[in-house]
Design a protein around this motif. Structure first.
Motif, PDB file in Angstrom:
ATOM      1  N   MET A  19      -5.275  -0.176   9.163  1.00  0.00           N
ATOM      2  CA  MET A  19      -6.018   1.001   8.587  1.00  0.00           C
ATOM      3  C   MET A  19      -7.018   1.778   9.481  1.00  0.00           C
ATOM      4  O   MET A  19      -7.253   2.966   9.757  1.00  0.00           O
ATOM      5  N   ASN A  20      -7.691   0.831  10.286  1.00  0.00           N
ATOM      6  CA  ASN A  20      -8.436   1.196  11.499  1.00  0.00           C
ATOM      7  C   ASN A  20      -7.858   1.923  12.708  1.00  0.00           C
ATOM      8  O   ASN A  20      -8.163   3.034  13.180  1.00  0.00           O
ATOM      9  N   ASN A  21      -6.577   1.464  12.879  1.00  0.00           N
ATOM     10  CA  ASN A  21      -5.773   1.800  14.017  1.00  0.00           C
ATOM     11  C   ASN A  21      -5.012   3.336  13.698  1.00  0.00           C
ATOM     12  O   ASN A  21      -4.779   4.044  14.520  1.00  0.00           O
ATOM     13  N   TYR A  22      -4.943   3.436  12.364  1.00  0.00           N
ATOM     14  CA  TYR A  22      -4.310   4.846  11.990  1.00  0.00           C
ATOM     15  C   TYR A  22      -5.105   5.405  10.813  1.00  0.00           C
ATOM     16  O   TYR A  22      -4.680   5.496   9.798  1.00  0.00           O
ATOM     17  N   PRO A  23      -6.151   6.042  11.498  1.00  0.00           N
ATOM     18  CA  PRO A  23      -6.953   6.982  10.697  1.00  0.00           C
ATOM     19  C   PRO A  23      -6.259   8.072  10.124  1.00  0.00           C
ATOM     20  O   PRO A  23      -7.115   8.696   8.721  1.00  0.00           O
ATOM     21  N   ASP A  24      -5.258   8.433  10.270  1.00  0.00           N
ATOM     22  CA  ASP A  24      -4.520   9.762   9.655  1.00  0.00           C
ATOM     23  C   ASP A  24      -3.738   9.370   8.681  1.00  0.00           C
ATOM     24  O   ASP A  24      -3.362  10.270   7.695  1.00  0.00           O
ATOM     25  N   ILE A  25      -3.479   7.917   8.203  1.00  0.00           N
ATOM     26  CA  ILE A  25      -2.740   7.668   7.311  1.00  0.00           C
ATOM     27  C   ILE A  25      -3.727   6.954   6.074  1.00  0.00           C
ATOM     28  O   ILE A  25      -4.645   6.456   6.398  1.00  0.00           O
ATOM     29  N   ILE A  33       7.976  -1.144   6.462  1.00  0.00           N
ATOM     30  CA  ILE A  33       8.034   0.095   5.506  1.00  0.00           C
ATOM     31  C   ILE A  33       9.136   0.039   4.478  1.00  0.00           C
ATOM     32  O   ILE A  33      10.253  -0.253   4.775  1.00  0.00           O
ATOM     33  N   VAL A  34       8.784   0.197   3.303  1.00  0.00           N
ATOM     34  CA  VAL A  34       9.789   0.176   2.030  1.00  0.00           C
ATOM     35  C   VAL A  34       9.637   1.348   1.246  1.00  0.00           C
ATOM     36  O   VAL A  34       8.689   2.007   1.114  1.00  0.00           O
ATOM     37  N   CYS A  45       0.926  -1.202   0.093  1.00  0.00           N
ATOM     38  CA  CYS A  45       0.119   0.047  -0.059  1.00  0.00           C
ATOM     39  C   CYS A  45       0.945   1.236  -0.064  1.00  0.00           C
ATOM     40  O   CYS A  45       1.587   1.244   0.717  1.00  0.00           O
ATOM     41  N   TRP A  46       0.744   2.098  -0.923  1.00  0.00           N
ATOM     42  CA  TRP A  46       1.277   3.394  -1.035  1.00  0.00           C
ATOM     43  C   TRP A  46       0.637   4.128   0.117  1.00  0.00           C
ATOM     44  O   TRP A  46      -0.508   4.389   0.153  1.00  0.00           O
ATOM     45  N   ILE A  47       1.582   4.900   1.097  1.00  0.00           N
ATOM     46  CA  ILE A  47       1.001   5.633   2.016  1.00  0.00           C
ATOM     47  C   ILE A  47       1.632   7.020   2.162  1.00  0.00           C
ATOM     48  O   ILE A  47       2.531   7.352   1.606  1.00  0.00           O
ATOM     49  N   SER A  48       0.329   7.836   2.783  1.00  0.00           N
ATOM     50  CA  SER A  48       0.556   9.339   2.775  1.00  0.00           C
ATOM     51  C   SER A  48      -0.037   9.954   3.782  1.00  0.00           C
ATOM     52  O   SER A  48      -1.088   8.930   4.285  1.00  0.00           O
ATOM     53  N   SER A  49      -0.077  11.200   4.266  1.00  0.00           N
ATOM     54  CA  SER A  49      -0.836  11.681   5.243  1.00  0.00           C
ATOM     55  C   SER A  49      -0.708  13.245   5.094  1.00  0.00           C
ATOM     56  O   SER A  49       0.298  13.687   4.795  1.00  0.00           O
ATOM     57  N   ALA A  58       4.015  14.393  10.747  1.00  0.00           N
ATOM     58  CA  ALA A  58       4.502  13.630  12.092  1.00  0.00           C
ATOM     59  C   ALA A  58       3.668  12.613  12.250  1.00  0.00           C
ATOM     60  O   ALA A  58       4.186  11.489  12.639  1.00  0.00           O
ATOM     61  N   LYS A  59       2.422  12.565  11.748  1.00  0.00           N
ATOM     62  CA  LYS A  59       1.833  11.139  12.003  1.00  0.00           C
ATOM     63  C   LYS A  59       2.409  10.355  11.128  1.00  0.00           C
ATOM     64  O   LYS A  59       2.522   8.966  11.529  1.00  0.00           O
ATOM     65  N   LEU A  60       2.654  10.709   9.808  1.00  0.00           N
ATOM     66  CA  LEU A  60       3.131   9.715   8.944  1.00  0.00           C
ATOM     67  C   LEU A  60       4.711   8.934   9.299  1.00  0.00           C
ATOM     68  O   LEU A  60       4.978   7.781   9.505  1.00  0.00           O
ATOM     69  N   GLU A  61       5.403   9.979  10.188  1.00  0.00           N
ATOM     70  CA  GLU A  61       6.663   9.544  10.364  1.00  0.00           C
ATOM     71  C   GLU A  61       6.622   8.537  11.875  1.00  0.00           C
ATOM     72  O   GLU A  61       7.209   7.582  11.912  1.00  0.00           O
ATOM     73  N   GLU A  62       5.212   8.585  12.445  1.00  0.00           N
ATOM     74  CA  GLU A  62       5.242   7.897  13.604  1.00  0.00           C
ATOM     75  C   GLU A  62       4.918   6.463  13.177  1.00  0.00           C
ATOM     76  O   GLU A  62       5.348   5.765  13.631  1.00  0.00           O
ATOM     77  N   PHE A  63       3.926   6.737  12.222  1.00  0.00           N
ATOM     78  CA  PHE A  63       3.290   5.347  11.587  1.00  0.00           C
ATOM     79  C   PHE A  63       4.636   4.687  11.108  1.00  0.00           C
ATOM     80  O   PHE A  63       4.675   3.312  11.363  1.00  0.00           O
TER      81      PHE A  63
END
Ligand code: G4P
Length: 529
Positions: free
Chosen positions: A513-519, A491-492, A470-474, A478-483
């Motif tokens: 996906m549920n636990n990280y709604p900001d991602i 993470i690759v 999954c390509w991720i963004s936010s 800060a939230k992305l970095e924390e994730f």
């Protein structure tokens, strides 16, 4: 814009026929080529198809793929329309090739087997079409076989392919009792006869199917046809070209490709309603086909595995203006001027050198390693085309170097082969692990073979239990970095250094996906809006 350019563009239709393997894509292609006069007898493009028996032998598949390069783009004329038919490999392991080919067409014809209905590969292909809003015409094939109820098939199309449909022809029975089709558009009856070579068939105009003359032709099946047509006209709105052109509505035809039945209606409608070459998006602006300056992008690279002919052909879709042989064009990524002495177009089984190509055309450029998938050519403008996304692979393996003395060669080989689009490369963000992702097992064999033969490197692959990428963004850095910190191991980075999360299972993905709604989790590397 010159009127010459305008007339060249409006003459063209660039499309692909897509289907789940065995639904009849090759047979239909062949019938189209017969109509276009590009081949004279049925059976001539069979060599284009990767034979099922070869599925475990990749060299044999490559040999056949070599043959199929010649038919990657089939250009023919039909009723003064220049048709560029892009071939898509039927073999599931080459699905990525097919997805990329879809970025180079302006519309598609989707073939469905009337016995099997919508199959898995069809769903995936339609997903790509929906994403790009590609206009789709559906051909329901093999009506000479006892198939499913047409209403049921249409419902399944709407439900599984998530597109509204509108039948333009209607089948009268099927299998042994198949009578033919009634064309709802021009009220003509087309009676079935099993004849593989026949090109022209006589049509019967039946203005009002309520009249008893219908019985003369189809006897006891007349009642059913009247009922069906009444239901069709009641359930489906009248056909409108606009929603079709926006990819929201798919007209549907029924027939039998093998018997060349219903194919002419399909082709005639296709040239009437299918879009002319349409524009393409770039990072900065939309490029219109009628712009005078030439632009184009590479969507496919074919490397020849034969050690005696180690050439590569890069396939370029012309997006605007006119391409000319031996003229210098700008390779945007390399910021370099290149000219091409032998650009090729393809006609049935043969390649031909071309002098010019126009928006909508697809040409083959001999390449010595200058091109990557997605590269743009222009007359100087720094254009970065978008809309050539990668999709999540289905099989993931870690690359393990077998020969530490050859790490450099291995690195270079993996880099170049993945740039060609053979497979996707993911590199651990906080480590050195490299994962290769593919749609099929075959690619791993191809990679090992080519690493050895072209780069003198060797590696092993360790299977990884990843379910998808999954390509991720936010919106929050800060939230992305924390994730990324929490999930470090998974993470690759993809080839463009975009962040990717590798999920081990559907369950893990859902919970994450549920636990990280900001991602935001995306299943393609690029989102076409
Ligand atoms: P594909 O490219 O989508 O994979 O399908 P292809 O055209 O090769 O067709 C798959 C099989 O279905 C072929 O049979 C083909 O002859 C058959 N077929 C295609 N259209 C029709 C049709 O309208 N009616 C019937 N009854 N069969 C159809 P095969 O036995 O696998 O190959 P072959 O030996 O005939 O080449």
């Amino acid at each position: 814009m010159s009127s010459k350019l305008q007339s060249e563009i409006s003459k063209r239709r660039t499309f692909a026929i897509i289907s789940h393997p065995d639904a009849g894509k090759t047979t239909l292609t062949e019938k189209f080529l017969l109509y276009g006069g590009a081949i004279q007898t049925a059976g001539a493009v069979k060599s284009n198809k990767i034979k099922k028996t070869a599925s475990s032998d990749f060299m044999e598949i490559e040999r056949q793929r070599g043959i199929s390069v010649a038919t990657s783009v089939m250009t023919f004329e039909y009723q003064n329309v220049l048709i560029n038919l892009l071939d898509t490999p039927g073999h599931k392991d080459f699905a990525e090739d097919t997805y990329r080919t879809l970025t180079a067409v302006d519309s598609v014809i989707l073939v469905i087997d009337c016995v099997k209905g919508v199959e898995t590969q069809t769903e995936k292909l339609m997903e790509v079409c929906r994403m790009r809003k590609t206009p789709v015409i559906v051909f329901i094939n093999k009506l000479d076989r006892p198939g499913r109820d047409p209403f049921e098939l249409l419902d399944e199309l709407e439900e599984k392919l998530k597109i509204k449909v509108r039948p333009l022809s209607w089948p009268i029975s099927n299998g042994d009792t198949f009578q033919g089709v009634y064309n709802l558009y021009d009220s003509q009856l087309n009676l079935f006869e099993s004849d593989k070579q026949k090109i022209e068939r006589e049509k019967i105009l039946i203005k009002d199917i309520k009249q008893p003359e219908l019985e003369q032709y189809i006897g006891k099946y007349a009642g059913q046809l009247r009922e069906d047509v009444e239901l069709v006209e009641g359930v489906y709105e009248a056909f409108d070209e606009n929603p079709y052109k926006h990819g929201d509505l798919a007209p549907v035809f029924f027939g039998s490709a093998l018997n060349n039945f219903g194919v002419k209606e399909l082709l005639d409608t296709f040239i009437r309603i299918a879009p002319h070459p349409v524009g393409r998006k770039s990072e900065t602006r939309e490029i219109k086909p009628t712009e005078k300056a030439f632009t184009g992008f590479i969507f496919k690279i074919h490397a020849n595995l034969d050690p005696n002919h180690r050439d590569r052909i890069a396939f370029l879709r012309v997006c605007s203006g006119e391409f000319e042989r031996n003229k210098f064009f700008h390779h945007v990524r390399l910021d370099k001027k290149l000219k091409f002495a032998n650009p090729a177009s393809f006609m049935a089984q043969s390649k031909q050198m071309i002098e010019h190509a126009y928006a909508g055309d697809v040409i083959g450029l001999y390449d010595t390693g200058n091109f990557k998938i997605g590269d743009g050519l222009s007359e100087g403008e720094k254009i970065h085309f978008i809309g050539i996304p990668s999709f999540s692979p289905e099989i993931f393996k870690e690359v393990v170097n077998k020969d530490p003395m050859k790490s450099k060669q291995l690195e270079k080989g993996i880099q170049q082969l993945t740039e060609e689009g053979l497979a996707q490369l993911f590199t651990q963000r906080s480590g050195n692990k490299k994962y290769i992702g593919t749609v099929g097992e075959l690619q791993f064999e191809v990679i090992q073979y080519r690493l050895k033969n072209e780069y003198s490197a060797s590696c092993d692959f360790h299977g990884m239990n990843f379910y998808c990428a999954c390509w991720i963004s936010s919106t929050s850095k800060a939230k992305l970095e924390e994730f990324c910190r929490h999930k470090e191991q998974f993470i690759v980075l993809d080839k463009q250094k975009k962040l990717v999360f590798l999920a081990q299972s559907k369950g893990v993905l859902d919970i994450t996906m549920n636990n990280y709604p900001d991602i935001e989790f995306r299943f393609t590397s690029e989102f076409v809006v």
